[in-house]
Write an enzyme that holds these catalytic residues in place. Structure first.
Site, PDB file in Angstrom:
ATOM      1  N   SER A 283       0.615  -1.350   0.007  1.00 57.74           N
ATOM      2  CA  SER A 283       0.041  -0.156   0.028  1.00 57.74           C
ATOM      3  C   SER A 283       0.984   1.158  -0.058  1.00 57.74           C
ATOM      4  O   SER A 283       1.487   1.536  -0.968  1.00 57.74           O
ATOM      5  CB  SER A 283      -1.006  -0.096   1.068  1.00 57.74           C
ATOM      6  OG  SER A 283      -1.976   0.847   0.961  1.00 57.74           O
TER       7      SER A 283
ATOM      8  N   ASP B  53      -9.500  -5.302  -4.759  1.00 56.24           N
ATOM      9  CA  ASP B  53      -9.069  -4.349  -3.749  1.00 56.24           C
ATOM     10  C   ASP B  53      -9.901  -3.050  -3.951  1.00 56.24           C
ATOM     11  O   ASP B  53     -10.012  -2.287  -5.103  1.00 56.24           O
ATOM     12  CB  ASP B  53      -7.748  -3.937  -3.977  1.00 56.24           C
ATOM     13  CG  ASP B  53      -7.065  -3.237  -2.984  1.00 56.24           C
ATOM     14  OD1 ASP B  53      -7.542  -2.442  -2.319  1.00 56.24           O
ATOM     15  OD2 ASP B  53      -5.772  -2.824  -2.813  1.00 56.24           O
TER      16      ASP B  53
ATOM     17  N   HIS C 187      -7.725  -5.891  -0.274  1.00 55.87           N
ATOM     18  CA  HIS C 187      -6.371  -5.228   0.140  1.00 55.87           C
ATOM     19  C   HIS C 187      -5.804  -6.164   1.064  1.00 55.87           C
ATOM     20  O   HIS C 187      -5.421  -5.796   2.298  1.00 55.87           O
ATOM     21  CB  HIS C 187      -6.725  -3.852   0.597  1.00 55.87           C
ATOM     22  CG  HIS C 187      -5.554  -2.773   0.691  1.00 55.87           C
ATOM     23  ND1 HIS C 187      -5.115  -2.250  -0.328  1.00 55.87           N
ATOM     24  CD2 HIS C 187      -4.784  -2.287   1.733  1.00 55.87           C
ATOM     25  CE1 HIS C 187      -4.053  -1.487  -0.052  1.00 55.87           C
ATOM     26  NE2 HIS C 187      -4.028  -1.377   1.079  1.00 55.87           N
TER      27      HIS C 187
END
Length: 652
Positions: free
Chosen positions: A201, A307, A338
């Site tokens: 991320s 995601d 995610h």
């Protein structure tokens, strides 16, 4: 549309001089008894006795305006034996804003320190596993976080420069200090400068951004669920994906010291990211895709195809830009949201990552460069591979909607349609509601389906939908969704674990100490049975029809806009149908407009360009001889996606 491949695989790309250096390194980093070039590093060095130290690297910036250059904290764990022998080692690096505020990984681990300020626990397994194998691990606190100076600017110059400066220091081009404020310098004489960046991320986003500077010494990056353009994290062609901007995110991770000093940076984030969704210079600075031609590092990209935090347009446009510029690359695509691959395919992930770093940083000839480019999760825990991605036979194919026997229930095929369909935006409804009622007339959507397929049909890459719509109001938002209509068992990406369930047992990956365990809770696939699967999505503010700055619409006037749909790889099986849905606000995934418009679609000027393996011919074969479509019934899917998170990295 998919970018054609330049190479059959990611091949062996080391020049001879580099190969010679790699061979020398291999000789240094294995026991003396070895008589042939190694194919894998082994855990022969002590983790418990590893050197643990901290350095503060000068970024050359004064983001917090205190009159001195910002220094970023760099925590290092490296093999003591190799240091004593004078052997230089490569570096695996994770630069993160989360080390103190929020934690990393499925168990939210934070850095901990001893009385001397040396790191005791380094989050995640990277140091436990790779330090005994002859690597150094470096954990960098981004500027404005934890023990670093400066300000968080959410993917901008400060974020990227604070990580790039560390690579420069590792290669002798920047200055480091033994303390945050002192004058005693520290040199990285223990490393050969060969660095691989990794992270999920925001951390992976920094890896993308640093690679896009072309910095020397960065040999590979492993971005997991990472952002490639911060505009596309917050907006989709003017449609807001979140109810806040980067200023909120900066405040979320700022250290107390940064909060006291960084008001000016916060103001710039507010002013540069208007909620109108207009493109500004702030977004240009945070767009790494435009600089893909500068990338010299290889890229091993990982993303969940469901995601809804860092949405998959981010990986699709980055991948296509890397392909266009001939960057060597590899990709894993999962069914999760995610989620880190350590938590959805643990054993295979550790093994593959190990071989990747051995090849990229130690130069070992272990064959990973001759393996398939792509691993794709087709069903929970069932993976397929592709020699290249998207496959070479993939071609953008134009599918067109047509009217059916019921209002808002139309057809999808190769022939140009005619007529119109009308729907009214209903912010209380979203993609799962639309798909559940695909065969019924509802006021909030227009749906178009193929007949049941007689052959499997594979989509691989990024799609786009061009819509010509006439609104009744001066503002309107649009959503376009591709759906696989048919029964399946999928990962439950809309649940809290986003496709995984965390269990109580643990498995261990590397060496442990009293203060840093390498053992992590086991996970399992969280699955659900569905009647349909959302394959890809895209959104837009119709006011952005002509440019990246939105304008007020004239009610009653027709506008044409193209929505970018998220990249994916999905097989619609024989017997299923492919659907295109066009609607207004996608509940919890975009914010609604100020008004509640009714929109009329001109079907002769509306189409979808879909990346089909085999192109139009494959579509014709798959729809030839189709049986009659099923009768209208309410279909079950995953539960409605949760309200999208505003924090990249804090889920899964």
């Amino acid at each position: 549309m998919p970018i054609p491949e330049r190479r059959t695989r990611f091949m062996t790309w080391r020049p001879l001089a580099t190969a010679a250096v790699a061979a020398l390194m291999a000789a240094l980093l294995v026991p003396a008894a070895a008589h042939s070039a190694p194919r894998q590093s082994t855990p022969v060095y002590s983790y418990e006795n590893a050197i643990r130290e901290s350095v503060w690297v000068d970024t050359g910036l004064d983001g917090d305006g205190d009159g001195r250059h910002d220094r970023v904290a760099v925590d290092i764990v490296r093999p003591r034996e190799l240091a004593r022998q004078g052997h230089r080692v490569p570096v695996i690096m994770d630069a993160s804003p989360y080390y103190s505020c929020c934690g990393r990984g499925n168990e939210s681990q934070k850095k901990t320190y001893d009385a001397n300020g040396h790191v005791v626990q380094m989050p995640l397994f990277y140091d436990n596993y790779f330090v005994p194998r002859g690597y150094a691990f470096v954990g960098v606190d981004l500027a404005g976080t934890d023990r670093s100076d400066g300000c968080v600017d959410v993917g901008g110059r400060s974020d990227i420069r604070s990580a790039k400066a560390v690579i420069d220091w590792l290669n002798g081009r920047a200055r480091g200090y033994t303390t945050r404020t002192g004058t005693a310098t520290a040199r990285a004489t223990w490393t050969n400068g060969r660095t691989g960046m990794i992270g999920k991320s925001w951390d992976g986003t920094i890896a993308n951004g640093v690679a896009a500077t072309g910095v020397k010494g960065l040999k590979t990056i492993v971005p997991i669920s990472a952002i490639s353009s911060w505009y596309d994290y917050y907006f989709a062609k003017g449609a807001p994906l979140y109810d806040s901007g980067p200023d909120w995110l900066s405040g979320y991770v700022d250290s107390p010291d940064a909060r006291a000093k960084c008001a000016a940076v916060q103001r710039k984030l507010v002013e540069g990211a208007p909620r109108t969704g207009d493109w500004t210079s702030l977004w240009t600075e945070r767009d790494y895709v435009k600089d893909a031609s500068k990338v010299k590092a290889s890229v091993f990209l990982v993303h969940g195809m469901q995601d809804l935090n860092v949405r998959t347009k981010n990986f699709g446009q980055w991948w296509d830009a890397l392909a266009k510029n001939g960057v060597e690359r590899k990709i894993w695509l999962s069914q999760t949201g995610h989620v880190d691959p350590f938590d959805f395919r643990r054993g295979a992930w550790v093994d593959t990552l190990h071989r990747w770093f051995d090849h990229e940083l130690l130069g070992y000839d272990n064959g990973i460069d001759h393996e398939p480019m792509a691993d794709v999760e087709r069903h929970p825990d069932q993976w397929t591979t592709s020699a290249v991605w998207p496959p070479r036979a993939t071609a953008a194919t134009t599918l067109r909607p047509g009217t059916g026997t019921l209002p808002g229930v139309g057809t999808l095929g190769l022939g140009r349609g005619s007529g119109t369909e009308t729907f009214t935006d209903d912010p209380s409804q979203g993609e799962t509601d639309w798909a559940a009622h695909i065969d019924r007339t509802t006021a909030d959507k227009a749906g178009f389906t193929t007949r049941p397929l007689t052959r499997d049909l594979r989509l691989s890459g990024s799609s786009e939908v061009t819509v010509t719509a006439t609104p009744t109001t001066s503002a309107a938002h649009l959503s376009a969704v591709l759906v696989d209509l048919g029964p399946d068992t999928v990962r439950d990406y809309a649940a809290s674990g986003e496709g995984i369930t965390t269990l109580t047992d643990r498995t261990c990956w590397g060496a442990s100490t009293a203060g840093d365990s390498s053992c992590y809770k086991v996970t399992a696939a969280a699955t659900t049975d569905v009647d349909f699967t959302v394959v890809s999505r895209g959104w837009a503010d119709l006011g952005n029809y002509a440019s990246d700055k939105g304008v007020a619409l004239t009610p009653g006037k027709a506008y044409t806009i193209t929505l970018d749909l998220a990249a994916t790889d999905h097989v619609v099986p024989k017997g299923h149908r492919l659907a295109l849905i066009v609607a207004g606000t996608d509940k919890d995934l975009i914010d609604p407009p100020a008004a509640t418009p009714t929109l009329t679609l001109d079907l002769s000027r509306t189409s979808a360009r879909v990346p089909l393996v085999g192109g139009a011919a494959a579509f014709e074969r798959a729809t030839a001889g189709s049986t009659v479509a099923p009768s209208a019934s309410v279909l079950d899917g995953v539960r409605a996606p949760r309200t999208a998170l505003r924090v990249p990295g804090q889920a899964g």
